[in-house]
Design a protein around this motif. Structure first.
Motif, PDB file in Angstrom:
ATOM      1  N   GLY A   1      15.374   2.575  10.355  1.00 42.23           N
ATOM      2  CA  GLY A   1      14.459   1.572   9.815  1.00 42.23           C
ATOM      3  C   GLY A   1      13.215   1.383  10.664  1.00 42.23           C
ATOM      4  N   ALA A   2      13.363   1.370  12.007  1.00 42.81           N
ATOM      5  CA  ALA A   2      12.199   1.188  12.876  1.00 42.81           C
ATOM      6  C   ALA A   2      11.246   2.369  12.770  1.00 42.81           C
ATOM      7  CB  ALA A   2      12.669   0.992  14.317  1.00 42.81           C
ATOM      8  N   MET A   3      11.799   3.572  12.657  1.00 43.68           N
ATOM      9  CA  MET A   3      10.968   4.762  12.551  1.00 43.68           C
ATOM     10  C   MET A   3      10.199   4.799  11.234  1.00 43.68           C
ATOM     11  SD  MET A   3      12.256   8.719  12.673  1.00 43.68           S
ATOM     12  CE  MET A   3      13.335   8.311  14.049  1.00 43.68           C
ATOM     13  N   LEU A   4      10.829   4.354  10.155  1.00 37.86           N
ATOM     14  CA  LEU A   4      10.226   4.410   8.822  1.00 37.86           C
ATOM     15  C   LEU A   4       9.648   3.059   8.399  1.00 37.86           C
ATOM     16  CD1 LEU A   4      12.987   6.524   7.040  1.00 37.86           C
ATOM     17  CD2 LEU A   4      10.821   7.329   7.993  1.00 37.86           C
ATOM     18  N   ALA A   5       9.312   2.206   9.369  1.00 38.55           N
ATOM     19  CA  ALA A   5       8.794   0.873   9.039  1.00 38.55           C
ATOM     20  C   ALA A   5       7.562   0.915   8.137  1.00 38.55           C
ATOM     21  CB  ALA A   5       8.495   0.110  10.322  1.00 38.55           C
ATOM     22  N   PRO A   6       6.556   1.798   8.369  1.00 39.76           N
ATOM     23  CA  PRO A   6       5.409   1.823   7.446  1.00 39.76           C
ATOM     24  C   PRO A   6       5.794   2.180   6.022  1.00 39.76           C
ATOM     25  CG  PRO A   6       4.891   2.974   9.480  1.00 39.76           C
ATOM     26  CD  PRO A   6       6.364   2.705   9.504  1.00 39.76           C
ATOM     27  N   ALA A   7       6.717   3.135   5.856  1.00 47.03           N
ATOM     28  CA  ALA A   7       7.130   3.528   4.512  1.00 47.03           C
ATOM     29  C   ALA A   7       7.884   2.403   3.812  1.00 47.03           C
ATOM     30  CB  ALA A   7       7.991   4.792   4.576  1.00 47.03           C
ATOM     31  N   ILE A   8       8.765   1.716   4.551  1.00 42.16           N
ATOM     32  CA  ILE A   8       9.512   0.604   3.949  1.00 42.16           C
ATOM     33  C   ILE A   8       8.562  -0.529   3.569  1.00 42.16           C
ATOM     34  CG2 ILE A   8      11.286  -1.128   4.383  1.00 42.16           C
ATOM     35  CD1 ILE A   8      12.648   0.892   6.232  1.00 42.16           C
ATOM     36  N   ALA A   9       7.612  -0.843   4.458  1.00 39.68           N
ATOM     37  CA  ALA A   9       6.630  -1.884   4.140  1.00 39.68           C
ATOM     38  C   ALA A   9       5.774  -1.489   2.943  1.00 39.68           C
ATOM     39  CB  ALA A   9       5.751  -2.151   5.359  1.00 39.68           C
ATOM     40  N   ALA A  10       5.417  -0.209   2.845  1.00 42.36           N
ATOM     41  CA  ALA A  10       4.614   0.254   1.717  1.00 42.36           C
ATOM     42  C   ALA A  10       5.390   0.160   0.408  1.00 42.36           C
ATOM     43  CB  ALA A  10       4.162   1.696   1.957  1.00 42.36           C
ATOM     44  N   VAL A  11       6.684   0.454   0.441  1.00 42.30           N
ATOM     45  CA  VAL A  11       7.505   0.320  -0.767  1.00 42.30           C
ATOM     46  C   VAL A  11       7.538  -1.136  -1.225  1.00 42.30           C
ATOM     47  CG1 VAL A  11       9.873   0.470  -1.630  1.00 42.30           C
ATOM     48  CG2 VAL A  11       8.918   2.349  -0.308  1.00 42.30           C
ATOM     49  N   ILE A  12       7.685  -2.065  -0.283  1.00 48.47           N
ATOM     50  CA  ILE A  12       7.731  -3.485  -0.636  1.00 48.47           C
ATOM     51  C   ILE A  12       6.390  -3.943  -1.216  1.00 48.47           C
ATOM     52  CG2 ILE A  12       8.030  -5.813   0.287  1.00 48.47           C
ATOM     53  CD1 ILE A  12       9.931  -4.583   2.366  1.00 48.47           C
ATOM     54  N   VAL A  13       5.285  -3.539  -0.587  1.00 52.37           N
ATOM     55  CA  VAL A  13       3.960  -3.927  -1.086  1.00 52.37           C
ATOM     56  C   VAL A  13       3.704  -3.325  -2.458  1.00 52.37           C
ATOM     57  CG1 VAL A  13       1.484  -3.739  -0.649  1.00 52.37           C
ATOM     58  CG2 VAL A  13       3.036  -4.255   1.229  1.00 52.37           C
ATOM     59  N   ALA A  14       4.043  -2.039  -2.628  1.00 54.95           N
ATOM     60  CA  ALA A  14       3.858  -1.400  -3.940  1.00 54.95           C
ATOM     61  C   ALA A  14       4.725  -2.064  -5.002  1.00 54.95           C
ATOM     62  CB  ALA A  14       4.187   0.085  -3.839  1.00 54.95           C
ATOM     63  N   PHE A  15       5.917  -2.492  -4.618  1.00 53.70           N
ATOM     64  CA  PHE A  15       6.802  -3.191  -5.536  1.00 53.70           C
ATOM     65  C   PHE A  15       6.180  -4.507  -6.000  1.00 53.70           C
ATOM     66  CE2 PHE A  15      10.573  -5.877  -6.408  1.00 53.70           C
ATOM     67  CZ  PHE A  15      11.158  -5.096  -7.379  1.00 53.70           C
ATOM     68  N   ILE A  16       5.506  -5.205  -5.071  1.00 49.04           N
ATOM     69  CA  ILE A  16       4.845  -6.460  -5.426  1.00 49.04           C
ATOM     70  C   ILE A  16       3.647  -6.201  -6.333  1.00 49.04           C
ATOM     71  CG2 ILE A  16       3.583  -8.438  -4.477  1.00 49.04           C
ATOM     72  CD1 ILE A  16       5.311  -8.203  -1.976  1.00 49.04           C
ATOM     73  N   LEU A  17       2.852  -5.177  -5.990  1.00 53.30           N
ATOM     74  CA  LEU A  17       1.627  -4.907  -6.747  1.00 53.30           C
ATOM     75  C   LEU A  17       1.906  -4.309  -8.117  1.00 53.30           C
ATOM     76  CD1 LEU A  17      -0.615  -3.418  -3.907  1.00 53.30           C
ATOM     77  CD2 LEU A  17      -0.591  -5.751  -4.791  1.00 53.30           C
ATOM     78  N   GLN A  18       3.072  -3.690  -8.294  1.00 54.44           N
ATOM     79  CA  GLN A  18       3.376  -3.051  -9.564  1.00 54.44           C
ATOM     80  C   GLN A  18       3.400  -4.063 -10.706  1.00 54.44           C
ATOM     81  OE1 GLN A  18       3.564   0.167 -10.300  1.00 54.44           O
ATOM     82  NE2 GLN A  18       3.859  -0.426 -12.442  1.00 54.44           N
ATOM     83  N   GLY A  19       3.777  -5.293 -10.432  1.00 55.18           N
ATOM     84  CA  GLY A  19       3.777  -6.310 -11.479  1.00 55.18           C
ATOM     85  C   GLY A  19       2.387  -6.558 -12.033  1.00 55.18           C
TER      86      GLY A  19
END
Length: 359
Positions: free
Chosen positions: A36-54
Motif C-alpha cells: 500500500g505504501a509503495m502504490l499510494a499514488p495509484a490508490i489515491a488516484a483510484v479514489i479521486v477518479a471514483f469521486i469524479l466519475q459521478g
C-alpha cells in the motif's frame, strides 16, 4: 466444533462464487497491506477518479459527450489541486508555524487558567494534578515545535516524494477516468464468466461507497467553507487552519467533532478570553455542527445505510491500528464497503428451506 464449522461453511460458502470472492478479498487486503505504501499514488488516484466519475456520469446524462465530460471534470480537478497546493497549503502552513511561535505565550496563559482551578474547586482538583497536566502538555508542545523547526531539513526526501506524487496523481486520475471501461473489462477477464453474485455485490458496494465518498467530499467542502467564512467574520485567528480541521473532522463522525472542539475552544479562549466574543465563536461553531448533523448529513446520505456508532468507533480503532492516520481517514468508507458486501452476500439458510422441502 467440526459440525459447527461445516454448518457455517455450508451457510456462507455453498456458492462457488462466494469462495472465489472471499479469496479475492483476502488477496486484495494482503496486497494493500504489503504494497500500500509503495502504490499510494495509484490508490489515491483510484479514489479521486471514483469521486469524479459521478460528475462525469451526470454530464453524460445531460447530453455532454463522454470525452468532453472527462476533460472538463479533469480540468476542474486540476484547478482545485493547483489552488490547494499554491493557495491554501502555504496559508495553512504559515498559520501552523505562526501558531508554533505563539505556543509559549498560549501555554503561559493556559497555566494561569489552570492555577485558578484548584482555588475554585479544591475538592476536585489539586495543584499537583494541574502541574502534571501542564508538564505533559508543554513537553508534547515542545516536541511538536522542534519537529516544525527541523522539518525543512529532515524531510527533504519526503518533500521530493510528495512532489513526485503530485505529478503522478493527475496523470493517473486522467487515465483512470478515460480508460475506465477498458480497465474494468481487463479485470473482468480474470474473473469467472458467469458471476451474477459478484455483479450484485459490486453494484451494492458501488452504490453505497460512491454515495458515501462523494457525499463526504461535498460535506468537507461545505462545512470547511462555512466555518472559514464564519471564523474570518468573527476575527478568529488561524481561521484557515481551524476550518481545515473542522472540515476533515466530518470524515470521522462523533469522534472528529469531539476532538476538533478542543483546539477551536482553546484558540478562541486565548484570543478573546472569557467574554461575549468567545461565546459567539462557540455558539456559531455549535450551530455549524448541529446543521451538519441534522440537515446536511441526511440530505447528502439519504441513500446510504447508516452505520451504528459502535461500528464507527470499532472501525476507526481497527483500521487506524493497521494503517495509522490513513486507516482512520478511510475507516468509515471501508466499513461501509464491508457492510455492503455482507448485505449482498448469499446465505444458504437451511432452516428456511427445510419447511418448504417438507411441504
Amino acid at each position: 466444533m467440526i459440525k459447527t464449522l461445516r454448518g457455517l461453511a455450508h451457510k456462507y460458502f455453498s456458492d462457488e462464487e462466494a469462495v472465489i470472492l472471499f479469496l479475492l478479498l483476502l488477496f486484495g487486503t494482503g496486497f494493500i497491506i504489503l504494497f500500500g505504501a509503495m502504490l499510494a499514488p495509484a490508490i489515491a488516484a483510484v479514489i479521486v477518479a471514483f469521486i469524479l466519475q459521478g460528475l462525469v456520469t451526470k454530464l453524460n446524462h445531460l447530453g455532454v459527450p463522454e470525452l468532453v465530460s472527462i476533460i472538463g471534470v479533469f480540468l476542474i480537478f486540476l484547478g482545485v489541486l493547483i489552488a490547494f497546493l499554491f493557495g491554501l497549503l502555504p496559508l495553512i502552513w504559515g498559520q501552523v508555524t505562526s501558531l508554533a511561535g505563539e505556543a509559549p505565550r498560549i501555554f503561559r496563559e493556559m497555566q494561569s487558567y489552570l492555577e485558578l482551578l484548584p482555588q475554585q474547586y479544591p475538592a476536585l482538583i489539586s495543584m499537583e494534578g494541574v502541574n502534571t497536566i501542564y508538564t505533559q502538555v508543554t513537553t508534547e508542545a515542545g516536541r511538536m515545535t522542534q519537529w516544525l523547526v527541523s522539518f525543512s531539513l529532515a524531510s527533504i526526501p519526503d518533500l521530493v516524494a510528495l512532489l513526485i506524487y503530485m505529478v503522478l496523481l493527475p496523470i493517473l486520475v486522467f487515465f483512470f477516468l478515460k480508460d475506465r471501461r477498458a480497465l474494468l473489462a481487463s479485470i473482468g477477464k480474470l474473473l469467472p464468466p458467469q458471476r451474477p453474485m459478484m455483479v450484485r455485490i459490486w453494484n451494492e458496494v458501488n452504490l453505497q461507497c460512491a454515495n458515501y465518498v462523494r457525499g463526504k467530499a461535498v460535506e468537507i467542502l461545505i462545512v470547511g467553507g462555512v466555518t472559514y467564512v464564519s471564523f474570518k467574520f468573527l476575527g478568529v485567528p488561524y481561521a484557515a487552519l481551524l476550518s481545515l480541521m473542522v472540515g476533515l473532522s466530518v470524515v470521522i463522525p462523533y469522534i472528529g467533532a469531539a476532538v476538533v472542539t478542543i483546539p477551536v475552544a482553546m484558540i478562541a479562549l486565548f484570543a478573546f478570553g472569557w467574554g461575549s466574543q468567545f461565546i459567539w465563536v462557540m455558539a456559531i461553531y455549535g450551530i455549524i455542527q448541529a446543521l451538519d448533523g441534522n440537515v446536511l448529513v441526511p440530505l447528502l446520505f439519504s441513500e446510504v445505510n447508516n452505520l451504528h456508532p459502535v461500528v464507527i468507533i470499532v472501525a476507526v480503532l481497527f483500521f487506524g491500528g493497521i494503517w495509522g492516520l490513513w486507516g482512520v481517514f478511510f475507516a468509515i468508507p471501508l466499513a461501509t464497503m464491508l457492510k455492503a458486501v455482507f448485505s449482498a452476500w448469499p446465505v444458504n439458510d437451511q432452516r428456511l428451506s427445510a419447511p418448504a422441502e417438507r411441504a
